[in-house]
Design a protein around this motif. Structure first.
Motif, short mmCIF file in Angstrom:
data_model
loop_
_atom_site.label_atom_id
_atom_site.label_comp_id
_atom_site.label_asym_id
_atom_site.label_seq_id
_atom_site.Cartn_x
_atom_site.Cartn_y
_atom_site.Cartn_z
N GLU A 69 3.12 3.99 -13.75
CA GLU A 69 2.53 3.06 -14.71
C GLU A 69 1.74 1.92 -14.08
OE1 GLU A 69 1.27 2.60 -18.30
OE2 GLU A 69 2.75 4.13 -17.82
N PRO A 70 2.25 1.26 -13.04
CA PRO A 70 1.47 0.17 -12.43
C PRO A 70 0.15 0.66 -11.83
CG PRO A 70 3.76 0.03 -11.76
CD PRO A 70 3.60 1.34 -12.45
N PHE A 71 0.13 1.88 -11.30
CA PHE A 71 -1.11 2.42 -10.74
C PHE A 71 -2.15 2.65 -11.85
CE2 PHE A 71 2.10 3.55 -7.60
CZ PHE A 71 1.48 3.18 -6.41
N ILE A 72 -1.69 3.15 -12.97
CA ILE A 72 -2.58 3.38 -14.10
C ILE A 72 -3.12 2.06 -14.63
CG2 ILE A 72 -2.62 4.13 -16.52
CD1 ILE A 72 -0.87 6.50 -15.67
N GLN A 73 -2.25 1.06 -14.74
CA GLN A 73 -2.68 -0.25 -15.22
C GLN A 73 -3.67 -0.89 -14.25
OE1 GLN A 73 0.82 -2.58 -16.01
NE2 GLN A 73 1.54 -1.22 -17.65
N GLY A 77 -7.59 -1.78 -14.91
CA GLY A 77 -8.13 -3.12 -14.71
C GLY A 77 -9.47 -3.09 -13.99
N HIS A 78 -9.58 -2.24 -12.97
CA HIS A 78 -10.86 -2.10 -12.26
C HIS A 78 -11.93 -1.53 -13.19
CE1 HIS A 78 -9.76 -3.26 -8.20
NE2 HIS A 78 -8.66 -2.52 -8.28
N LEU A 79 -11.54 -0.59 -14.02
CA LEU A 79 -12.51 0.03 -14.93
C LEU A 79 -12.99 -0.94 -16.01
CD1 LEU A 79 -10.90 3.56 -15.32
CD2 LEU A 79 -13.03 3.00 -14.15
N GLN A 80 -12.20 -1.97 -16.28
CA GLN A 80 -12.58 -2.96 -17.28
C GLN A 80 -13.45 -4.07 -16.69
OE1 GLN A 80 -8.82 -4.19 -18.92
NE2 GLN A 80 -8.39 -2.15 -19.75
N ASN A 81 -13.66 -4.02 -15.38
CA ASN A 81 -14.50 -5.03 -14.72
C ASN A 81 -15.97 -4.74 -15.03
OD1 ASN A 81 -15.99 -6.65 -12.99
ND2 ASN A 81 -14.58 -6.40 -11.27
N PRO A 82 -16.65 -5.61 -15.76
CA PRO A 82 -18.05 -5.35 -16.15
C PRO A 82 -19.03 -5.34 -14.99
CG PRO A 82 -17.43 -7.59 -16.75
CD PRO A 82 -16.18 -6.92 -16.26
N LYS A 91 -13.70 3.15 -6.19
CA LYS A 91 -13.65 2.80 -4.77
C LYS A 91 -12.85 1.51 -4.56
CE LYS A 91 -16.44 1.97 -0.66
NZ LYS A 91 -17.78 1.92 -0.06
N ALA A 92 -13.06 0.50 -5.40
CA ALA A 92 -12.32 -0.75 -5.27
C ALA A 92 -10.82 -0.51 -5.41
CB ALA A 92 -12.80 -1.75 -6.33
N TYR A 93 -10.46 0.37 -6.33
CA TYR A 93 -9.05 0.70 -6.53
C TYR A 93 -8.46 1.32 -5.27
CZ TYR A 93 -5.07 3.48 -8.07
OH TYR A 93 -3.83 4.07 -8.18
N TYR A 94 -9.12 2.32 -4.72
CA TYR A 94 -8.57 3.01 -3.55
C TYR A 94 -8.58 2.13 -2.31
CZ TYR A 94 -7.76 7.57 -5.62
OH TYR A 94 -7.24 8.61 -6.37
N LEU A 95 -9.58 1.29 -2.14
CA LEU A 95 -9.59 0.39 -0.99
C LEU A 95 -8.42 -0.60 -1.07
CD1 LEU A 95 -13.39 -0.36 -0.46
CD2 LEU A 95 -11.92 1.21 0.80
N GLY A 96 -8.07 -1.00 -2.30
CA GLY A 96 -6.91 -1.87 -2.47
C GLY A 96 -5.62 -1.17 -2.07
N ASP A 132 2.97 15.32 -16.26
CA ASP A 132 2.48 14.30 -17.18
C ASP A 132 1.88 13.12 -16.42
OD1 ASP A 132 2.44 13.02 -19.99
OD2 ASP A 132 3.55 11.54 -18.82
N ALA A 133 2.58 12.66 -15.38
CA ALA A 133 2.10 11.52 -14.59
C ALA A 133 0.79 11.86 -13.89
CB ALA A 133 3.16 11.10 -13.58
N VAL A 134 0.74 13.02 -13.26
CA VAL A 134 -0.47 13.43 -12.56
C VAL A 134 -1.62 13.62 -13.55
CG1 VAL A 134 -1.54 15.30 -11.24
CG2 VAL A 134 0.72 14.47 -10.61
N GLY A 135 -1.31 14.20 -14.71
CA GLY A 135 -2.35 14.41 -15.72
C GLY A 135 -2.96 13.11 -16.21
N ARG A 136 -2.13 12.10 -16.47
CA ARG A 136 -2.63 10.81 -16.93
C ARG A 136 -3.44 10.11 -15.84
NH1 ARG A 136 1.99 7.25 -18.09
NH2 ARG A 136 0.42 5.83 -18.92
N TYR A 137 -2.95 10.19 -14.62
CA TYR A 137 -3.61 9.55 -13.48
C TYR A 137 -4.96 10.20 -13.21
CZ TYR A 137 -3.55 7.25 -8.85
OH TYR A 137 -3.82 6.48 -7.75
N SER A 138 -4.98 11.52 -13.23
CA SER A 138 -6.22 12.25 -12.99
C SER A 138 -7.24 12.02 -14.12
CB SER A 138 -5.92 13.74 -12.84
OG SER A 138 -7.10 14.47 -12.59
N ALA A 139 -6.75 11.97 -15.35
CA ALA A 139 -7.64 11.77 -16.50
C ALA A 139 -8.35 10.42 -16.42
CB ALA A 139 -6.86 11.88 -17.80
N LEU A 140 -7.64 9.40 -15.93
CA LEU A 140 -8.25 8.08 -15.81
C LEU A 140 -9.34 8.09 -14.72
CD1 LEU A 140 -8.01 5.30 -17.09
CD2 LEU A 140 -6.34 4.69 -15.33
N GLN A 141 -9.09 8.82 -13.65
CA GLN A 141 -10.11 8.92 -12.61
C GLN A 141 -11.29 9.76 -13.10
OE1 GLN A 141 -8.56 9.24 -8.49
NE2 GLN A 141 -6.53 9.28 -9.42
#
Length: 201
Positions: A69-73, A77-82, A91-96, A132-141
């Protein structure tokens, strides 16, 4: 009101159990993690465990959801950055993540990958939680890459889903090499090769 005040402490203890469980599962794996060790850390009597979880297997399944859950959140957050397009947000997410892994001494890796290897084919309950976890995580990417395609930063001759799967698979393999080599270079290489090169338009 009385029922709400009773539920809150129980949920708090359950969250503490899950938090400690995630740490121990990362450190020791499923089979080497004992319930007593988890319960002693959060000061809950052994007999009380089953008031929160019906079995160790159910506990692990819920720990998987608690872990992702924290990874998805964070990625959301990065995706909501305009100021970031989809690819830049990814990239910002993975570098973090790479910066954090270096600070923790290359330990643990990813709980999802660890449990896939240990019990992914022996526990149907945990397998469903992992899928389920992998599916949600992958779908966001995938969402991030689809946005990048619309914005012109990501190539169009590959589907966003196939690229999201490639990123996830490459990252999991790089985490295993990271633990053996005690270096973030495998993680950095995945980001360079995919986010800075292969995915780009």
């Amino acid at each position: 009101m009385r029922s709400m005040t009773k539920l809150a402490p129980k949920q708090l203890k359950k969250d503490k159990l899950l938090e400690q469980g995630v740490s121990l599962l990362l450190e020791k794996g499923y089979h080497a993690t004992g319930l007593k060790e988890i319960l002693d850390t959060v000061q809950i009597p052994k007999g009380s465990f089953y008031a929160y979880f019906e079995s160790k297997e159910r506990f692990a399944a819920e720990a998987i959801h608690h872990y992702i859950e924290p990874f998805i959140q964070r990625l959301s957050g990065h995706l909501q950055n305009p100021d970031l397009d989809g690819l830049a947000a990814l990239k910002a997410y993975y570098l973090g993540l790479i910066a954090e892994v270096a600070q923790t001494g290359f330990k643990g890796g990813c709980l999802l990958g660890n449990l896939m290897g240990e019990i992914g084919d022996t526990s149907p309950l945990c397998r469903d939680a992992l899928l389920d976890a992998v599916g949600r995580y992958s779908a966001l990417q995938q969402d991030a890459l689809e946005r990048g395609q619309r914005q012109g930063s990501v190539r169009l001759d590959r589907s966003a889903k196939s690229m999201a799967d490639l990123m996830l698979n490459g990252w999991q393999g790089a985490l295993l090499r990271m633990k053996v080599e005690q270096s973030v270079e495998p993680l950095q290489a995945v980001c360079r090769d995919l986010l800075d090169d292969y995915f780009r338009a």
